[in-house]
Design a protein around this motif. Structure first.
Motif, PDB file in Angstrom:
ATOM      1  N   LYS A   1       0.847  -1.188   0.000  1.00 51.65           N
ATOM      2  CA  LYS A   1       0.000   0.000   0.000  1.00 51.65           C
ATOM      3  C   LYS A   1       0.889   1.247   0.000  1.00 51.65           C
ATOM      4  N   PRO A   2       0.633   2.191  -0.903  1.00 54.91           N
ATOM      5  CA  PRO A   2       1.456   3.406  -0.914  1.00 54.91           C
ATOM      6  C   PRO A   2       1.184   4.259   0.317  1.00 54.91           C
ATOM      7  N   LYS A   3       2.243   4.847   0.838  1.00 55.73           N
ATOM      8  CA  LYS A   3       2.134   5.716   2.012  1.00 55.73           C
ATOM      9  C   LYS A   3       2.023   7.148   1.518  1.00 55.73           C
ATOM     10  N   LEU A   4       0.837   7.504   1.022  1.00 53.26           N
ATOM     11  CA  LEU A   4       0.638   8.777   0.347  1.00 53.26           C
ATOM     12  C   LEU A   4       0.874   9.972   1.247  1.00 53.26           C
ATOM     13  N   LEU A   5       0.319   9.966   2.438  1.00 56.73           N
ATOM     14  CA  LEU A   5       0.459  11.123   3.327  1.00 56.73           C
ATOM     15  C   LEU A   5       1.926  11.358   3.681  1.00 56.73           C
ATOM     16  N   ARG A   6       2.631  10.298   4.022  1.00 59.05           N
ATOM     17  CA  ARG A   6       4.044  10.445   4.378  1.00 59.05           C
ATOM     18  C   ARG A   6       4.859  10.924   3.177  1.00 59.05           C
ATOM     19  N   ASN A   7       4.572  10.382   1.998  1.00 61.58           N
ATOM     20  CA  ASN A   7       5.288  10.816   0.797  1.00 61.58           C
ATOM     21  C   ASN A   7       5.004  12.275   0.471  1.00 61.58           C
ATOM     22  N   CYS A   8       3.758  12.707   0.644  1.00 57.45           N
ATOM     23  CA  CYS A   8       3.407  14.109   0.387  1.00 57.45           C
ATOM     24  C   CYS A   8       4.102  15.042   1.364  1.00 57.45           C
ATOM     25  N   ILE A   9       4.179  14.633   2.618  1.00 54.85           N
ATOM     26  CA  ILE A   9       4.843  15.465   3.625  1.00 54.85           C
ATOM     27  C   ILE A   9       6.339  15.579   3.320  1.00 54.85           C
ATOM     28  N   LYS A  10       6.968  14.457   2.964  1.00 56.21           N
ATOM     29  CA  LYS A  10       8.403  14.504   2.633  1.00 56.21           C
ATOM     30  C   LYS A  10       8.647  15.375   1.409  1.00 56.21           C
ATOM     31  N   ALA A  11       7.801  15.246   0.388  1.00 55.17           N
ATOM     32  CA  ALA A  11       7.955  16.064  -0.819  1.00 55.17           C
ATOM     33  C   ALA A  11       7.771  17.540  -0.497  1.00 55.17           C
ATOM     34  N   PHE A  12       6.778  17.850   0.316  1.00 48.14           N
ATOM     35  CA  PHE A  12       6.519  19.241   0.691  1.00 48.14           C
ATOM     36  C   PHE A  12       7.693  19.830   1.467  1.00 48.14           C
ATOM     37  N   LEU A  13       8.223  19.078   2.419  1.00 54.78           N
ATOM     38  CA  LEU A  13       9.315  19.595   3.243  1.00 54.78           C
ATOM     39  C   LEU A  13      10.598  19.788   2.439  1.00 54.78           C
ATOM     40  N   VAL A  14      10.950  18.823   1.617  1.00 57.16           N
ATOM     41  CA  VAL A  14      12.190  18.947   0.845  1.00 57.16           C
ATOM     42  C   VAL A  14      12.047  20.021  -0.232  1.00 57.16           C
ATOM     43  N   GLY A  15      10.917  20.030  -0.942  1.00 61.61           N
ATOM     44  CA  GLY A  15      10.685  21.082  -1.933  1.00 61.61           C
ATOM     45  C   GLY A  15      10.686  22.457  -1.289  1.00 61.61           C
ATOM     46  N   GLY A  16      10.065  22.558  -0.109  1.00 57.16           N
ATOM     47  CA  GLY A  16      10.072  23.823   0.626  1.00 57.16           C
ATOM     48  C   GLY A  16      11.459  24.219   1.085  1.00 57.16           C
ATOM     49  N   LEU A  17      12.255  23.236   1.501  1.00 61.37           N
ATOM     50  CA  LEU A  17      13.626  23.524   1.918  1.00 61.37           C
ATOM     51  C   LEU A  17      14.458  24.035   0.745  1.00 61.37           C
ATOM     52  N   ILE A  18      14.287  23.426  -0.426  1.00 54.73           N
ATOM     53  CA  ILE A  18      15.003  23.895  -1.616  1.00 54.73           C
ATOM     54  C   ILE A  18      14.601  25.330  -1.932  1.00 54.73           C
ATOM     55  N   CYS A  19      13.313  25.610  -1.856  1.00 51.27           N
ATOM     56  CA  CYS A  19      12.840  26.969  -2.127  1.00 51.27           C
ATOM     57  C   CYS A  19      13.310  27.951  -1.054  1.00 51.27           C
ATOM     58  N   ALA A  20      13.380  27.508   0.185  1.00 54.87           N
ATOM     59  CA  ALA A  20      13.888  28.374   1.255  1.00 54.87           C
ATOM     60  C   ALA A  20      15.370  28.677   1.044  1.00 54.87           C
ATOM     61  N   ILE A  21      16.126  27.708   0.586  1.00 60.99           N
ATOM     62  CA  ILE A  21      17.539  27.956   0.263  1.00 60.99           C
ATOM     63  C   ILE A  21      17.627  28.976  -0.863  1.00 60.99           C
ATOM     64  N   GLY A  22      16.769  28.832  -1.858  1.00 63.98           N
ATOM     65  CA  GLY A  22      16.733  29.807  -2.950  1.00 63.98           C
ATOM     66  C   GLY A  22      16.398  31.202  -2.454  1.00 63.98           C
ATOM     67  N   GLN A  23      15.455  31.304  -1.524  1.00 66.69           N
ATOM     68  CA  GLN A  23      15.109  32.616  -0.970  1.00 66.69           C
ATOM     69  C   GLN A  23      16.267  33.182  -0.162  1.00 66.69           C
ATOM     70  N   GLY A  24      16.971  32.313   0.554  1.00 69.70           N
ATOM     71  CA  GLY A  24      18.153  32.754   1.291  1.00 69.70           C
ATOM     72  C   GLY A  24      19.239  33.268   0.359  1.00 69.70           C
ATOM     73  N   LEU A  25      19.417  32.581  -0.758  1.00 69.15           N
ATOM     74  CA  LEU A  25      20.386  33.048  -1.751  1.00 69.15           C
ATOM     75  C   LEU A  25      19.977  34.402  -2.321  1.00 69.15           C
ATOM     76  N   THR A  26      18.685  34.579  -2.552  1.00 66.63           N
ATOM     77  CA  THR A  26      18.198  35.868  -3.060  1.00 66.63           C
ATOM     78  C   THR A  26      18.531  36.983  -2.081  1.00 66.63           C
ATOM     79  N   PHE A  27      18.246  36.756  -0.796  1.00 68.01           N
ATOM     80  CA  PHE A  27      18.582  37.757   0.221  1.00 68.01           C
ATOM     81  C   PHE A  27      20.085  38.004   0.262  1.00 68.01           C
ATOM     82  N   PHE A  28      20.878  36.949   0.119  1.00 67.88           N
ATOM     83  CA  PHE A  28      22.336  37.070   0.106  1.00 67.88           C
ATOM     84  C   PHE A  28      22.786  37.965  -1.036  1.00 67.88           C
ATOM     85  N   TYR A  29      22.274  37.734  -2.230  1.00 71.20           N
ATOM     86  CA  TYR A  29      22.674  38.550  -3.382  1.00 71.20           C
ATOM     87  C   TYR A  29      22.211  39.997  -3.244  1.00 71.20           C
TER      88      TYR A  29
END
Length: 148
Positions: free
Chosen positions: A17-45
């Protein structure tokens, strides 16, 4: 006895059985972390190099692409992708990973026939899709502005 008719129902009994909720949470957190790093880079520049909000986007995207390509070369981005699924594939870093992976996979075939041709197979379709999508969205926006 398994027949063609009941094969699908028999196979479903043994599929995990696929663990949809857990997979969605992991995708959201990692995708959000990548975007947060991008926002941090923007502030840095903006703070360090004096870019404006409008002009800081290009070096931010370039830096994210460079980081993703380096992580792909060391095999780290693939592990992130296995953990996060779509969370690592959606941002621009996922595109950089797919191009760098294709280049690494075909490097034994040579620079031109291996790396260059296979690396841009994916890039070409993405660029065409992006251009066509931009045209369609621009056309819709133009029509909405003209008739509303």
């Amino acid at each position: 006895m398994i027949t063609k008719d009941n094969y699908a129902s028999e196979v479903k009994k043994y599929q995990p059985k696929p663990k949809l909720l857990r997979n969605c949470i992991k995708a959201f957190l990692v995708g959000g972390l990548i975007c947060a790093i991008g926002q941090g880079l923007t502030f840095f520049y903006i703070e360090v190099f004096g870019f404006t909000e409008k002009t800081a986007g290009n070096p931010t995207v370039t830096t994210l692409i460079l980081i993703a390509a380096i992580l792909t070369g060391f095999g780290v981005y693939d592990k992130i992708g296995q953990f996060a699924g779509a969370g690592s594939a959606v941002p621009v870093t996922g595109f950089a990973n797919s191009i760098a992976s294709a280049a690494l996979e075909h490097k034994s075939e040579g620079i031109v026939l291996g790396i260059a041709t296979n690396m841009f197979k994916l890039a070409g379709s993405v660029i065409v899709f992006g251009a066509v999508s931009a045209y369609v969205v621009g056309l819709i926006r133009y029509l909405v502005e003209q008739f509303l």
